[in-house]
Structures are given as structure tokens and as C-alpha cells.
Design a protein around this motif. Sequence first.
Motif: not given
Length: 86
Positions: A47-62
Motif C-alpha cells: 500500500g502507498t498514498s498518491l496525490p488524488a489527481d495522480l491516482h485518478r489519472a493513473f486509474k483512468v489510463r489503466c
Amino acid sequence: MTNSESYEALVRFASGQAAERPPSSPVAPAGPSASPVAVPGRRVPFGTSLPADLHRAFKVRCIARDIRMQDAVEQAVHTWMERHPE
């Protein structure tokens, strides 16, 4: 919900056009059998923590590439390890 519908829902959420976050894929909880001992082929929770906007962009790209987030993270860790040998 299909991958296409999930992607569209995430895009609406990421752009602020949807007030609610789309439902996530179900995740099996880690049970007492989870062990820190390395076993070939066995996965351990990470587990780790990411800035919300980075997490959201990563999820969308995946979703757009039809790859699980955990597989993309695994690829990123392998790449980092190759670039930073002991």
C-alpha cells in the motif's frame, strides 16, 4: 459495468462532470494467511498514498489500456529496479 462504461464514468468523474465516484472493482481482503515471507509467484499486499489527481489519472489510463492497476504498479517497480541496481 463494462470496461468502456467504467472508463466513461471515470472520465466524467475526473473532469468534474459527475459528483459521485464510479464503483470500484471488488477487492478481496487480505486474510490472516498473508505472510511477509517471499514465496515465488505469491503476491503480498503493498500500500502507498498518491496525490488524488495522480491516482485518478493513473486509474483512468489503466482502464483505457485494459490493464489492472496492480499490474501497472508491478511493471513500474520492475522498471525502477532495473534502472537502480544495487
